[in-house]
Design a protein around this motif. Structure first.
Motif, mmCIF file in Angstrom:
data_model
loop_
_atom_site.group_PDB
_atom_site.id
_atom_site.type_symbol
_atom_site.label_atom_id
_atom_site.label_comp_id
_atom_site.label_asym_id
_atom_site.label_seq_id
_atom_site.Cartn_x
_atom_site.Cartn_y
_atom_site.Cartn_z
ATOM 1 N N ALA A 136 2.089 6.683 -12.825
ATOM 2 C CA ALA A 136 3.255 5.973 -12.434
ATOM 3 C C ALA A 136 2.762 4.700 -11.812
ATOM 4 O O ALA A 136 3.414 3.663 -11.889
ATOM 5 N N PHE A 137 1.385 4.466 -11.299
ATOM 6 C CA PHE A 137 1.309 3.192 -10.448
ATOM 7 C C PHE A 137 -0.186 2.547 -11.317
ATOM 8 O O PHE A 137 -0.724 1.536 -10.692
ATOM 9 N N ALA A 138 -0.581 3.140 -12.508
ATOM 10 C CA ALA A 138 -1.610 2.573 -12.880
ATOM 11 C C ALA A 138 -1.573 1.149 -13.402
ATOM 12 O O ALA A 138 -2.449 0.322 -13.163
ATOM 13 N N ASP A 139 -0.233 0.574 -13.738
ATOM 14 C CA ASP A 139 -0.064 -0.739 -14.272
ATOM 15 C C ASP A 139 0.805 -1.449 -13.135
ATOM 16 O O ASP A 139 1.293 -2.554 -13.591
ATOM 17 N N SER A 140 0.712 -1.035 -11.779
ATOM 18 C CA SER A 140 1.566 -1.656 -10.870
ATOM 19 C C SER A 140 0.523 -2.909 -10.181
ATOM 20 O O SER A 140 -0.634 -2.565 -9.971
ATOM 21 N N PRO A 141 1.338 -3.426 -9.409
ATOM 22 C CA PRO A 141 0.645 -4.422 -8.680
ATOM 23 C C PRO A 141 0.298 -3.790 -7.041
ATOM 24 O O PRO A 141 -0.111 -4.353 -6.328
ATOM 25 N N TYR A 142 0.438 -2.527 -7.004
ATOM 26 C CA TYR A 142 0.393 -1.754 -5.519
ATOM 27 C C TYR A 142 -1.070 -1.345 -5.269
ATOM 28 O O TYR A 142 -1.591 -0.823 -6.437
ATOM 29 N N GLN A 143 -1.484 -1.201 -4.258
ATOM 30 C CA GLN A 143 -2.657 -0.193 -3.718
ATOM 31 C C GLN A 143 -2.066 0.971 -3.693
ATOM 32 O O GLN A 143 -1.118 1.307 -2.879
ATOM 33 N N VAL A 144 -2.811 2.090 -4.280
ATOM 34 C CA VAL A 144 -2.437 3.290 -3.917
ATOM 35 C C VAL A 144 -3.718 4.230 -3.277
ATOM 36 O O VAL A 144 -4.798 4.126 -3.858
ATOM 37 N N ILE A 145 -3.261 4.953 -2.178
ATOM 38 C CA ILE A 145 -4.367 5.866 -1.785
ATOM 39 C C ILE A 145 -3.562 7.382 -1.997
ATOM 40 O O ILE A 145 -2.662 7.426 -1.129
ATOM 41 N N LEU A 154 0.669 -1.270 0.064
ATOM 42 C CA LEU A 154 -0.075 0.058 0.093
ATOM 43 C C LEU A 154 0.760 1.238 0.024
ATOM 44 O O LEU A 154 1.689 1.563 0.889
ATOM 45 N N ILE A 155 0.713 2.078 -1.017
ATOM 46 C CA ILE A 155 1.266 3.329 -1.329
ATOM 47 C C ILE A 155 0.434 4.406 -0.639
ATOM 48 O O ILE A 155 -0.777 4.597 -1.443
ATOM 49 N N TYR A 156 0.830 5.390 0.025
ATOM 50 C CA TYR A 156 -0.077 6.329 0.516
ATOM 51 C C TYR A 156 0.737 7.745 0.029
ATOM 52 O O TYR A 156 1.620 8.001 0.201
ATOM 53 N N ILE A 157 -0.128 8.586 -0.633
ATOM 54 C CA ILE A 157 0.312 9.847 -1.190
ATOM 55 C C ILE A 157 -0.483 10.872 -0.609
ATOM 56 O O ILE A 157 -1.762 10.907 -0.729
ATOM 57 N N SER A 158 0.316 12.012 0.169
ATOM 58 C CA SER A 158 -0.541 12.963 0.793
ATOM 59 C C SER A 158 0.474 14.364 0.341
ATOM 60 O O SER A 158 1.539 14.272 1.123
ATOM 61 N N MET A 159 -0.110 15.445 -0.061
ATOM 62 C CA MET A 159 0.479 16.716 -0.205
ATOM 63 C C MET A 159 0.119 17.838 1.047
ATOM 64 O O MET A 159 0.282 18.921 0.781
#
Length: 197
Positions: free
Chosen positions: A70-79, A48-53
């Motif tokens: 960057a993560f559209a085709d990745s195996p990661y969950q992104v919030i 799980l990748i968390y992104i906040s500015m």
């Protein structure tokens, strides 16, 4: 700017504070003040990748779009926490592995996350490090640069020097795959807890 004779509470650890050895015994290092989570976040992928500015300087639509690419085709969950300043529809249709919200319960997300791409506000950086997370450092203001520089100097974060989709993915994957970043983040987490609150 404080003098050495005023009782002062410092919401970090001596390990994180630059030049802490020059402070008088009037300074009480109590560690960050971390509130409890109020929601439960579901982790749906192994990573799980968390992104906040943050909540102030977050009118960053091109950056958010680069994160999605960057993560559209990745195996990661992104919030992705976007704040209130952008039009959510401007992000377009999101891939199934990416959630974008105006705000989230950051503590709840950090409890499940594996890496935190952050603007490096003192609260956010402290909350990420409290949870032993390696940070990807993308400061927007002078004080955030100061925090980011300290995290980088202590080996707990990767500076994001190229905010393109490729650069974002490289920096995040460096933070995820080089164990030294997590180990150093955990050392800071331990230092915060030793302060006793």
């Amino acid at each position: 700017q404080n003098d050495d004779q005023t009782d002062t509470i410092v919401y970090t650890s001596p390990e994180f504070q630059p030049c802490a050895d020059t402070f008088s015994d009037k300074y009480a290092f109590v560690g960050p003040s971390i509130r409890p989570a109020t929601e439960n976040i579901e982790k749906t992928h192994d990573v799980l990748i968390y992104i906040s500015m943050g909540t102030v300087n977050n009118d960053l639509l091109p950056f958010y779009r680069a994160c999605i690419t960057a993560f559209a085709d990745s195996p990661y969950q992104v919030i992705l926490s976007t704040g209130e300043q952008i039009d959510r529809s401007a992000l377009g249709t999101l891939p199934d592995n990416i959630t974008a919200l105006p705000h989230v319960d950051q503590i709840a997300v950090l409890q499940k996350a594996d890496v935190f791409l952050s603007h490096c506000g003192m609260n956010s950086a402290s909350e990420g490090l409290w949870h032993g997370l390696p940070l990807v450092l993308y400061p927007q203001t002078p004080e955030q640069h100061g925090v980011a520089n300290r995290v980088a100097a202590l080996g707990a974060g990767v500076p994001l020097t190229d905010p393109s989709a490729d650069g974002i993915r490289r920096a995040v994957e460096t933070a995820l795959t080089d164990p030294s970043y997590r180990e150093n983040a955990q050392k800071l987490a331990d230092s915060f807890r030793r302060c006793g609150g």
